[in-house]
Design a protein around this motif. Structure first.
Motif, PDB file in Angstrom:
ATOM      1  N   MET A  11       0.850  -1.188   0.000  1.00  0.00           N
ATOM      2  CA  MET A  11       0.000   0.000   0.000  1.00  0.00           C
ATOM      3  C   MET A  11       0.892   1.247   0.000  1.00  0.00           C
ATOM      4  SD  MET A  11      -3.105   0.977  -0.193  1.00  0.00           S
ATOM      5  CE  MET A  11      -3.834  -0.656   0.105  1.00  0.00           C
ATOM      6  N   CYS A  12       0.382   2.315  -0.582  1.00  0.00           N
ATOM      7  CA  CYS A  12       1.084   3.589  -0.624  1.00  0.00           C
ATOM      8  C   CYS A  12       0.206   4.665   0.006  1.00  0.00           C
ATOM      9  CB  CYS A  12       1.423   3.974  -2.064  1.00  0.00           C
ATOM     10  SG  CYS A  12       2.350   2.699  -2.953  1.00  0.00           S
ATOM     11  N   HIS A  13       0.865   5.690   0.554  1.00  0.00           N
ATOM     12  CA  HIS A  13       0.138   6.776   1.219  1.00  0.00           C
ATOM     13  C   HIS A  13       0.675   8.114   0.730  1.00  0.00           C
ATOM     14  CE1 HIS A  13      -1.777   4.014   4.081  1.00  0.00           C
ATOM     15  NE2 HIS A  13      -0.621   3.384   4.091  1.00  0.00           N
ATOM     16  N   TYR A  14      -0.241   8.920   0.213  1.00  0.00           N
ATOM     17  CA  TYR A  14       0.116  10.244  -0.288  1.00  0.00           C
ATOM     18  C   TYR A  14      -1.000  11.216   0.082  1.00  0.00           C
ATOM     19  CZ  TYR A  14       0.997  14.097  -3.497  1.00  0.00           C
ATOM     20  OH  TYR A  14       1.220  15.350  -4.011  1.00  0.00           O
ATOM     21  N   ARG A  15      -0.661  12.213   0.898  1.00  0.00           N
ATOM     22  CA  ARG A  15      -1.611  13.238   1.338  1.00  0.00           C
ATOM     23  C   ARG A  15      -2.893  12.615   1.909  1.00  0.00           C
ATOM     24  NH1 ARG A  15       2.562  15.383   0.964  1.00  0.00           N
ATOM     25  NH2 ARG A  15       3.057  17.328  -0.124  1.00  0.00           N
ATOM     26  N   HIS A  16      -2.689  11.585   2.728  1.00  0.00           N
ATOM     27  CA  HIS A  16      -3.777  10.886   3.408  1.00  0.00           C
ATOM     28  C   HIS A  16      -4.714  10.169   2.442  1.00  0.00           C
ATOM     29  CE1 HIS A  16      -2.908  12.367   7.529  1.00  0.00           C
ATOM     30  NE2 HIS A  16      -2.293  13.314   6.838  1.00  0.00           N
ATOM     31  N   HIS A  17      -4.216   9.873   1.263  1.00  0.00           N
ATOM     32  CA  HIS A  17      -4.903   9.000   0.314  1.00  0.00           C
ATOM     33  C   HIS A  17      -4.136   7.687   0.251  1.00  0.00           C
ATOM     34  CE1 HIS A  17      -7.584  12.046  -1.657  1.00  0.00           C
ATOM     35  NE2 HIS A  17      -6.683  12.865  -1.153  1.00  0.00           N
ATOM     36  N   ALA A  18      -4.828   6.570   0.367  1.00  0.00           N
ATOM     37  CA  ALA A  18      -4.211   5.251   0.253  1.00  0.00           C
ATOM     38  C   ALA A  18      -4.497   4.690  -1.141  1.00  0.00           C
ATOM     39  CB  ALA A  18      -4.755   4.304   1.322  1.00  0.00           C
ATOM     40  N   HIS A  19      -3.464   4.129  -1.776  1.00  0.00           N
ATOM     41  CA  HIS A  19      -3.627   3.530  -3.092  1.00  0.00           C
ATOM     42  C   HIS A  19      -2.542   2.453  -3.246  1.00  0.00           C
ATOM     43  CE1 HIS A  19      -0.143   5.552  -5.019  1.00  0.00           C
ATOM     44  NE2 HIS A  19      -0.397   6.484  -4.113  1.00  0.00           N
ATOM     45  N   ASP A  20      -2.528   1.762  -4.389  1.00  0.00           N
ATOM     46  CA  ASP A  20      -1.639   0.612  -4.526  1.00  0.00           C
ATOM     47  C   ASP A  20      -0.613   0.752  -5.647  1.00  0.00           C
ATOM     48  OD1 ASP A  20      -3.239   0.389  -6.744  1.00  0.00           O
ATOM     49  OD2 ASP A  20      -3.982  -1.635  -6.281  1.00  0.00           O
TER      50      ASP A  20
ATOM     51  N   PRO B 171       3.016   1.893  -6.430  1.00  0.00           N
ATOM     52  CA  PRO B 171       4.284   2.385  -5.894  1.00  0.00           C
ATOM     53  C   PRO B 171       5.082   3.219  -6.884  1.00  0.00           C
ATOM     54  CG  PRO B 171       4.487   0.084  -6.498  1.00  0.00           C
ATOM     55  CD  PRO B 171       3.043   0.440  -6.682  1.00  0.00           C
ATOM     56  N   PHE B 172       4.585   3.340  -8.137  1.00  0.00           N
ATOM     57  CA  PHE B 172       5.291   4.111  -9.149  1.00  0.00           C
ATOM     58  C   PHE B 172       4.775   5.549  -9.241  1.00  0.00           C
ATOM     59  CE2 PHE B 172       5.248  -0.274 -11.328  1.00  0.00           C
ATOM     60  CZ  PHE B 172       6.293  -0.717 -10.517  1.00  0.00           C
ATOM     61  N   TYR B 173       3.816   5.897  -8.418  1.00  0.00           N
ATOM     62  CA  TYR B 173       3.240   7.238  -8.439  1.00  0.00           C
ATOM     63  C   TYR B 173       4.186   8.213  -7.748  1.00  0.00           C
ATOM     64  CZ  TYR B 173      -0.085  11.044  -7.624  1.00  0.00           C
ATOM     65  OH  TYR B 173      -0.718  12.259  -7.593  1.00  0.00           O
ATOM     66  N   TYR B 174       4.763   9.145  -8.505  1.00  0.00           N
ATOM     67  CA  TYR B 174       5.634  10.190  -7.978  1.00  0.00           C
ATOM     68  C   TYR B 174       6.618   9.659  -6.921  1.00  0.00           C
ATOM     69  CZ  TYR B 174       2.610  13.511 -10.395  1.00  0.00           C
ATOM     70  OH  TYR B 174       1.905  14.203 -11.352  1.00  0.00           O
ATOM     71  N   PRO B 175       7.607   8.860  -7.338  1.00  0.00           N
ATOM     72  CA  PRO B 175       8.591   8.334  -6.374  1.00  0.00           C
ATOM     73  C   PRO B 175       9.207   9.455  -5.541  1.00  0.00           C
ATOM     74  CG  PRO B 175       8.883   7.298  -8.516  1.00  0.00           C
ATOM     75  CD  PRO B 175       7.861   8.388  -8.705  1.00  0.00           C
ATOM     76  N   GLY B 176       9.376   9.171  -4.267  1.00  0.00           N
ATOM     77  CA  GLY B 176       9.960  10.131  -3.341  1.00  0.00           C
ATOM     78  C   GLY B 176       8.955  11.005  -2.637  1.00  0.00           C
ATOM     79  N   LEU B 177       7.709  11.024  -3.144  1.00  0.00           N
ATOM     80  CA  LEU B 177       6.682  11.880  -2.544  1.00  0.00           C
ATOM     81  C   LEU B 177       5.638  11.089  -1.776  1.00  0.00           C
ATOM     82  CD1 LEU B 177       6.040  14.440  -5.441  1.00  0.00           C
ATOM     83  CD2 LEU B 177       7.834  14.439  -3.691  1.00  0.00           C
ATOM     84  N   GLN B 178       5.731   9.772  -1.774  1.00  0.00           N
ATOM     85  CA  GLN B 178       4.740   8.951  -1.094  1.00  0.00           C
ATOM     86  C   GLN B 178       5.425   7.836  -0.309  1.00  0.00           C
ATOM     87  OE1 GLN B 178       2.213   6.750  -3.732  1.00  0.00           O
ATOM     88  NE2 GLN B 178       3.897   5.803  -4.843  1.00  0.00           N
TER      89      GLN B 178
END
Length: 404
Positions: A287-296, A298-305
C-alpha cells in the motif's frame, strides 16, 4: 511477464518543487534499473524509493507525519493522534524501568519526535523518569524535526536525548519501534498456474518502459522463502500475490544482540502467518500513502509517497527467538493499551470539559476500535535477562503468542 502499472486517480497534484524532486529520484531509480540489467527486484526498488540518500521518501524533506493533508503530511500515526498513546505506553515502560533498574529508551525511527517528547513527559509524570533517551535516525531532516518537536514540547528534557550515528555495542533498557517494520523493503511474489495448471512462482520486479516504470514478473527457480510454504495447499489454479519480509526479520536479528538486558517493543499493523498468508488475502498488502490518500501504485511520484506492507509477525517472532531473545508477549494494540491503563487515563479526564474530553475520546476510540487501529495494529515484545520477571502488564490479558 510484463504487466502495466495501475494508475491512481483523483490524487492531489504535487507542487512544482516536489515534482522536480520526484523527477530526480525517478532518474536515480531508472539508472539503478539499467545498472541491474534492466530489471530491479521490488525490494531494491522500494529501498531506493524510500531511503536513497537525499532523495528517498524518508531521506528527504517532506512532512510525512501529521493529522491532515492540509499540513502537508501523508499519514497519521498513533502518537500524532493523541498523547494518550504515549502516556499509556509510558506505564509499560515505567514498569520495565522499575524491574530492571535501567531507565533508558532507544527508539528506532522516531518520526516527527512526537512519541519521544510525549514519552519523556509522561515518564516524568508517572514518577519513573527516563535518564537517557536515544534515537536511531538516519535522516538528517527528520533528526532536526525531532529535535524541534522535543524542544517545543519538553525543553527541560532535551538534554536527556541523544541521536545515534550507529547502534551501541550493548544496551540496557527499553527499545521501541513504532511503525518501523512496515516501512522496510519487501519482496513481491506472484503465484500463477501454467499450461498444466500446476502453480508456478514468479518474483515481481520493476522495469523501465517508454510510459514509465512497470511490473515484470520473472519465473523463480530457486528455493522459495520458507514463509511461502503456508500457501502450499492453495488450489493449483489459484493466482496469488503476496510479500515476504526478509528486511524486517534481518532488522530484528541485527538489533537483538545489542539488547544486553531489557525489552524490545515493536508496534505495527499486520497479522500472524496463518492470517497473513490466508487464501482470501490473494492481492497482498502492499500500500502507498500520499496526502492521506491510500492507493496501490508504488510508481506514483517516487519520493513523494510512503510505500508500505503489513507486517508478518510470525516471521518477526521467529527472528527474535532465533537471535536469542525471549518472546514476552503478542497482542492487539487495543488489548495492550487497555491492559496498560488507557481507560484509567481517560476516566481521569473531565467529561464536562468538551474541548479537552471530546478530542481525547475520539482519539482513544480510533486507537482501540476494531474498525480502526485497535485490532489491525499489534504489539510484540521480546526480552533478555528477564527470567525472574512474572510478565509485562501490557500482555496480562489477551496474550496471543500461541497464534504466532
Amino acid at each position: 511477464m510484463n504487466q502495466a502499472a495501475p494508475k491512481p486517480h483523483s490524487l492531489p497534484v504535487p507542487e512544482t518543487d516536489a515534482l522536480e524532486h520526484s523527477r530526480r529520484l525517478t532518474a536515480y531509480l531508472a539508472d539503478a534499473i539499467g545498472a541491474n540489467g534492466g530489471w530491479l527486484p521490488f525490494d531494491r526498488f522500494m529501498e531506493l524509493a524510500l531511503y536513497a540518500p537525499g532523495l528517498g521518501y524518508y531521506a528527504a524533506g517532506a512532512a510525512k507525519f501529521g493529522r491532515l493533508a492540509a499540513d502537508g503530511s501523508d499519514f497519521v500515526t498513533a502518537p500524532e493522534l493523541t498523547p494518550l498513546f504515549a502516556r499509556t505506553l509510558a506505564r509499560q515502560i515505567g514498569e520495565i524501568f522499575e524491574q530492571t533498574g535501567d531507565a533508558q529508551v532507544l527508539e528506532f525511527g522516531a518520526g516527527s519526535g512526537r512519541l519521544a517528547a510525549d514519552l519523556l513527559l509522561a515518564l516524568d509524570a508517572e514518577g519513573t523518569p527516563c535518564g537517557q533517551y536515544s534515537i536511531m535516525e538516519l535522516s538528517g531532516e527528520l533528526r532536526a524535526r525531532q529535535r524541534a518537536t522535543i524542544e517545543k514540547a519538553a525543553p527541560h528534557l532535551l538534554d536527556r536525548v541523544t541521536w545515534l550515528d550507529r547502534l551501541p555495542d550493548a544496551f540496557h533498557g527499553t527499545m521501541i519501534g513504532n511503525e518501523v517494520l512496515d516501512a522496510m523493503p519487501v519482496r513481491l511474489w506472484a503465484r500463477r498456474p501454467d499450461a498444466s495448471a500446476e502453480p508456478v512462482w514468479f518474483e515481481r520486479g520493476v522495469v523501465l518502459t517508454p510510459e514509465g516504470f512497470a511490473w515484470e514478473e520473472r519465473r523463480y527457480t530457486g528455493p522459495l522463502p520458507q514463509a511461502l510454504n503456508a500457501l502450499a495447499d492453495l488450489p493449483p489454479t489459484q493466482e496469488y500475490l503476496t510479500e515476504t519480509h526478509e528486511a524486517a526479520s534481518a532488522f530484528v536479528r541485527s538489533v537483538a544482540p545489542l539488547l544486553a538486558r531489557g525489552v524490545l517493543l515493536l508496534i505495527d499493523y499486520g497479522f500472524p502467518a496463518r492470517e497473513y498468508y490466508h487464501p482470501q488475502r490473494a492481492g497482498g498488502t502492499l500500500m502507498c500513502h500520499y496526502r492521506h490518500h491510500a492507493h496501490d501504485d508504488p510508481f506514483y511520484y517516487p519520493g513523494l509517497q510512503d510505500i508500505t506492507a503489513h507486517v508478518e509477525f510470525s516471521g518477526i517472532a521467529d527472528a527474535g527467538v532465533e537471535a536469542g531473545l525471549d518472546l514476552l508477549g503478542f497482542t492487539s494494540q487495543a488489548r495492550f493499551l487497555m491492559n496498560a491503563g488507557i481507560v484509567d487515563l481517560m476516566s481521569a479526564l473531565d467529561p464536562t470539559d468538551p474541548e479537552t474530553f471530546m478530542p481525547a475520546a475520539a482519539a482513544a476510540q480510533k486507537l482501540l476500535s476494531e474498525a480502526e487501529m485497535g485490532e489491525l495494529f499489534k504489539v510484540i515484545a521480546f526480552g533478555r535477562a528477564m527470567d525472574e520477571w512474572a510478565g509485562l502488564v501490557g500482555f496480562v490479558n489477551g496474550d496471543r503468542s500461541h497464534a504466532l
